[in-house]
Design a protein around this motif. Structure first.
Motif, PDB file in Angstrom:
ATOM      1  N   TRP A   1       0.806  -1.224   0.000  1.00  0.00           N
ATOM      2  CA  TRP A   1       0.000   0.000   0.000  1.00  0.00           C
ATOM      3  C   TRP A   1       0.842   1.280   0.000  1.00  0.00           C
ATOM      4  O   TRP A   1       0.367   2.328  -0.435  1.00  0.00           O
ATOM      5  CB  TRP A   1      -0.957  -0.010   1.193  1.00  0.00           C
ATOM      6  N   LYS A   2       2.090   1.211   0.448  1.00  0.00           N
ATOM      7  CA  LYS A   2       2.931   2.414   0.473  1.00  0.00           C
ATOM      8  C   LYS A   2       3.284   2.884  -0.925  1.00  0.00           C
ATOM      9  O   LYS A   2       3.665   4.043  -1.119  1.00  0.00           O
ATOM     10  CB  LYS A   2       4.194   2.149   1.290  1.00  0.00           C
ATOM     11  N   THR A   3       3.172   2.014  -1.922  1.00  0.00           N
ATOM     12  CA  THR A   3       3.477   2.394  -3.311  1.00  0.00           C
ATOM     13  C   THR A   3       2.201   2.555  -4.136  1.00  0.00           C
ATOM     14  O   THR A   3       2.274   2.705  -5.356  1.00  0.00           O
ATOM     15  CB  THR A   3       4.375   1.338  -3.980  1.00  0.00           C
ATOM     16  N   PHE A   4       1.058   2.496  -3.481  1.00  0.00           N
ATOM     17  CA  PHE A   4      -0.240   2.539  -4.167  1.00  0.00           C
ATOM     18  C   PHE A   4      -0.656   4.001  -4.376  1.00  0.00           C
ATOM     19  O   PHE A   4      -0.843   4.753  -3.414  1.00  0.00           O
ATOM     20  CB  PHE A   4      -1.275   1.792  -3.338  1.00  0.00           C
ATOM     21  N   ILE A   5      -0.787   4.417  -5.648  1.00  0.00           N
ATOM     22  CA  ILE A   5      -1.106   5.803  -5.987  1.00  0.00           C
ATOM     23  C   ILE A   5      -2.364   5.827  -6.852  1.00  0.00           C
ATOM     24  O   ILE A   5      -2.480   5.063  -7.816  1.00  0.00           O
ATOM     25  CB  ILE A   5       0.057   6.468  -6.752  1.00  0.00           C
ATOM     26  N   ILE A   6      -3.304   6.708  -6.510  1.00  0.00           N
ATOM     27  CA  ILE A   6      -4.540   6.829  -7.275  1.00  0.00           C
ATOM     28  C   ILE A   6      -4.656   8.248  -7.843  1.00  0.00           C
ATOM     29  O   ILE A   6      -4.019   9.180  -7.331  1.00  0.00           O
ATOM     30  CB  ILE A   6      -5.775   6.509  -6.396  1.00  0.00           C
ATOM     31  N   PRO A   7      -5.447   8.446  -8.898  1.00  0.00           N
ATOM     32  CA  PRO A   7      -5.628   9.796  -9.461  1.00  0.00           C
ATOM     33  C   PRO A   7      -6.185  10.754  -8.404  1.00  0.00           C
ATOM     34  O   PRO A   7      -7.005  10.368  -7.567  1.00  0.00           O
ATOM     35  CB  PRO A   7      -6.634   9.567 -10.594  1.00  0.00           C
ATOM     36  N   GLU A   8      -5.781  12.019  -8.485  1.00  0.00           N
ATOM     37  CA  GLU A   8      -6.161  12.990  -7.461  1.00  0.00           C
ATOM     38  C   GLU A   8      -7.635  13.351  -7.498  1.00  0.00           C
ATOM     39  O   GLU A   8      -8.177  13.866  -6.506  1.00  0.00           O
ATOM     40  CB  GLU A   8      -5.307  14.257  -7.596  1.00  0.00           C
ATOM     41  N   ASP A   9      -8.309  13.097  -8.616  1.00  0.00           N
ATOM     42  CA  ASP A   9      -9.729  13.451  -8.694  1.00  0.00           C
ATOM     43  C   ASP A   9     -10.644  12.318  -8.227  1.00  0.00           C
ATOM     44  O   ASP A   9     -11.869  12.437  -8.302  1.00  0.00           O
ATOM     45  CB  ASP A   9     -10.107  13.854 -10.122  1.00  0.00           C
ATOM     46  N   VAL A  10     -10.069  11.252  -7.724  1.00  0.00           N
ATOM     47  CA  VAL A  10     -10.859  10.117  -7.239  1.00  0.00           C
ATOM     48  C   VAL A  10     -11.253  10.347  -5.780  1.00  0.00           C
ATOM     49  O   VAL A  10     -10.416  10.711  -4.952  1.00  0.00           O
ATOM     50  CB  VAL A  10     -10.067   8.795  -7.377  1.00  0.00           C
ATOM     51  N   ILE A  11     -12.528  10.129  -5.475  1.00  0.00           N
ATOM     52  CA  ILE A  11     -13.013  10.175  -4.096  1.00  0.00           C
ATOM     53  C   ILE A  11     -12.860   8.786  -3.486  1.00  0.00           C
ATOM     54  O   ILE A  11     -13.221   7.781  -4.105  1.00  0.00           O
ATOM     55  CB  ILE A  11     -14.495  10.596  -4.048  1.00  0.00           C
ATOM     56  N   VAL A  12     -12.320   8.715  -2.284  1.00  0.00           N
ATOM     57  CA  VAL A  12     -12.165   7.432  -1.587  1.00  0.00           C
ATOM     58  C   VAL A  12     -13.324   7.270  -0.617  1.00  0.00           C
ATOM     59  O   VAL A  12     -13.531   8.098   0.278  1.00  0.00           O
ATOM     60  CB  VAL A  12     -10.833   7.366  -0.822  1.00  0.00           C
ATOM     61  N   ILE A  13     -14.098   6.221  -0.791  1.00  0.00           N
ATOM     62  CA  ILE A  13     -15.215   5.929   0.117  1.00  0.00           C
ATOM     63  C   ILE A  13     -14.850   4.706   0.952  1.00  0.00           C
ATOM     64  O   ILE A  13     -14.636   3.618   0.417  1.00  0.00           O
ATOM     65  CB  ILE A  13     -16.531   5.679  -0.636  1.00  0.00           C
ATOM     66  N   GLY A  14     -14.752   4.912   2.248  1.00  0.00           N
ATOM     67  CA  GLY A  14     -14.474   3.814   3.168  1.00  0.00           C
ATOM     68  C   GLY A  14     -15.766   3.191   3.643  1.00  0.00           C
ATOM     69  O   GLY A  14     -16.643   3.888   4.160  1.00  0.00           O
ATOM     70  N   ILE A  15     -15.912   1.894   3.458  1.00  0.00           N
ATOM     71  CA  ILE A  15     -17.144   1.192   3.823  1.00  0.00           C
ATOM     72  C   ILE A  15     -16.864   0.283   5.013  1.00  0.00           C
ATOM     73  O   ILE A  15     -15.985  -0.583   4.955  1.00  0.00           O
ATOM     74  CB  ILE A  15     -17.694   0.383   2.637  1.00  0.00           C
ATOM     75  N   GLU A  16     -17.606   0.469   6.086  1.00  0.00           N
ATOM     76  CA  GLU A  16     -17.362  -0.281   7.316  1.00  0.00           C
ATOM     77  C   GLU A  16     -17.806  -1.736   7.221  1.00  0.00           C
ATOM     78  O   GLU A  16     -17.103  -2.631   7.670  1.00  0.00           O
ATOM     79  CB  GLU A  16     -18.084   0.398   8.497  1.00  0.00           C
ATOM     80  N   ASN A  17     -18.971  -1.986   6.657  1.00  0.00           N
ATOM     81  CA  ASN A  17     -19.508  -3.354   6.663  1.00  0.00           C
ATOM     82  C   ASN A  17     -19.152  -4.087   5.370  1.00  0.00           C
ATOM     83  O   ASN A  17     -19.319  -3.546   4.272  1.00  0.00           O
ATOM     84  CB  ASN A  17     -21.029  -3.328   6.848  1.00  0.00           C
ATOM     85  N   MET A  18     -18.690  -5.298   5.516  1.00  0.00           N
ATOM     86  CA  MET A  18     -18.199  -6.050   4.362  1.00  0.00           C
ATOM     87  C   MET A  18     -19.293  -6.362   3.347  1.00  0.00           C
ATOM     88  O   MET A  18     -19.035  -6.410   2.141  1.00  0.00           O
ATOM     89  CB  MET A  18     -17.524  -7.340   4.836  1.00  0.00           C
ATOM     90  N   GLU A  19     -20.523  -6.539   3.792  1.00  0.00           N
ATOM     91  CA  GLU A  19     -21.596  -6.827   2.834  1.00  0.00           C
ATOM     92  C   GLU A  19     -21.780  -5.649   1.883  1.00  0.00           C
ATOM     93  O   GLU A  19     -21.904  -5.832   0.665  1.00  0.00           O
ATOM     94  CB  GLU A  19     -22.907  -7.136   3.558  1.00  0.00           C
ATOM     95  N   ASN A  20     -21.791  -4.436   2.419  1.00  0.00           N
ATOM     96  CA  ASN A  20     -21.898  -3.251   1.558  1.00  0.00           C
ATOM     97  C   ASN A  20     -20.700  -3.123   0.634  1.00  0.00           C
ATOM     98  O   ASN A  20     -20.824  -2.755  -0.535  1.00  0.00           O
ATOM     99  CB  ASN A  20     -22.019  -1.984   2.405  1.00  0.00           C
ATOM    100  N   PHE A  21     -19.513  -3.436   1.169  1.00  0.00           N
ATOM    101  CA  PHE A  21     -18.295  -3.332   0.374  1.00  0.00           C
ATOM    102  C   PHE A  21     -18.314  -4.307  -0.799  1.00  0.00           C
ATOM    103  O   PHE A  21     -17.922  -3.972  -1.921  1.00  0.00           O
ATOM    104  CB  PHE A  21     -17.076  -3.589   1.255  1.00  0.00           C
ATOM    105  N   ARG A  22     -18.767  -5.519  -0.566  1.00  0.00           N
ATOM    106  CA  ARG A  22     -18.806  -6.526  -1.626  1.00  0.00           C
ATOM    107  C   ARG A  22     -19.842  -6.187  -2.697  1.00  0.00           C
ATOM    108  O   ARG A  22     -19.697  -6.551  -3.861  1.00  0.00           O
ATOM    109  CB  ARG A  22     -19.140  -7.906  -1.041  1.00  0.00           C
ATOM    110  N   MET A  23     -20.895  -5.495  -2.301  1.00  0.00           N
ATOM    111  CA  MET A  23     -22.042  -5.301  -3.190  1.00  0.00           C
ATOM    112  C   MET A  23     -22.170  -3.844  -3.644  1.00  0.00           C
ATOM    113  O   MET A  23     -23.258  -3.283  -3.695  1.00  0.00           O
ATOM    114  CB  MET A  23     -23.310  -5.772  -2.470  1.00  0.00           C
TER     115      MET A  23
END
Length: 286
Positions: free
Chosen positions: A129-151
């Motif tokens: 993850w220390k070398t993981f770079i994403i475009p600056e215009d991307v919004i990161v959404i953190g999802i707490e529950n795995m069911e929501n994350f999978r679906m």
């Protein structure tokens, strides 16, 4: 510093009296959903909801817990004999966090192009993850529950409507803290992208956001995803879960207006609502 007897008991799957647990650590584990409350009249005891998840969380939190990854019959001496290196017990075997998306996002990993475009029914796990770079215009959404994350595709219309109404970019990368660790938060602190937290609509969920994310990222770079219809949904939420959380989190506050309004609504309705309620059970999100 040795691991307390009470924590060792929890890790063995045993019940532990509330009076024997460190209050701060107990509240943190409850907020993470790692403990179950067992009532004995007016007294409370606790046990691990998932022993392996509890061990993962503790070993990432403090190195002293890493010794728990070794069997009780396996001393450092015997580990050194078997492997030639007793320090191997201090290394996590799988650092990182899962990522998901419903549209292709071209990122970079270890300096090379890395396309995130998981097929329906799968997601990716980023270890370096220390070398993981994403475009600056991307919004990161953190999802707490795995069911929501999978679906996520089953919630696409919900996310798109929310992002558009709040003038966010429609390019989204979904991330999860499972297994619980600080890797995700440390990565978020290293990038400029905005972080949007999608968790349960209860006091414990808000506590996780405030204590684990916003205090590190700041108010300008992090916010809580609050749907427009959450007030009506809370009316049919869980009173029991609100009551269980009230004593521990009743004083929680935020200086972000929208989030404080959510806290006020939760207290007024005396209910909690699970984020799984926003899964539309439509794979195309239409």
């Amino acid at each position: 510093m040795a691991v307390s007897t009470s924590m060792q008991a929890l890790i063995k799957g045993e019940q532990v009296s509330g009076s024997k647990l460190n209050g701060k650590l107990r509240d943190e584990l409850l907020a993470e959903g790692l403990l179950l409350v067992v009532f004995h009249g007016s007294r409370q005891s606790f046990r691990a909801r998932d022993v392996e998840a509890l061990k993962r969380f503790l070993t990432d939190k403090d190195e002293k817990y890493r010794l728990l990854e070794v069997d009780a019959s396996d001393s450092r001496a015997s580990m050194a004999t078997k492997t030639g290196n007793s320090k191997l017990v201090m290394v996590r075997s799988c650092p990182g966090f899962p990522v998901n998306s419903y549209e292709p996002i071209e990122c970079r990993l270890n300096g090379y192009p890395f396309m995130i475009n998981p097929q329906e029914g799968s997601f990716l796990f980023v270890t370096d993850w220390k070398t993981f770079i994403i475009p600056e215009d991307v919004i990161v959404i953190g999802i707490e529950n795995m069911e929501n994350f999978r679906m996520i595709r089953w919630q696409k219309a919900f996310f798109e409507k929310y992002l558009q109404s709040h003038e966010f970019s429609n390019r989204v990368l979904f991330v999860s803290r499972y297994p619980q660790s600080t890797d995700l938060r440390r990565w978020l602190c290293s990038i400029p992208n905005h972080y949007l937290h999608f968790g349960d609509f209860d006091l414990a969920g808000i506590h996780i956001f405030l204590s684990e994310f916003q205090q590190y990222l700041g108010k300008e770079r992090s916010s809580y995803l609050i749907p427009d219809d959450i007030e009506s949904r809370l009316k049919s939420g869980s009173k029991k879960r609100y009551d269980e959380q009230y004593c521990r989190f009743r004083d929680i506050q935020s200086d972000a207006y929208e989030l404080q309004q959510l806290i006020n609504i939760i207290h007024r309705e005396r209910k909690a609502y699970d984020q799984e309620g926003y899964i539309q059970y439509n794979p195309l999100g239409k």
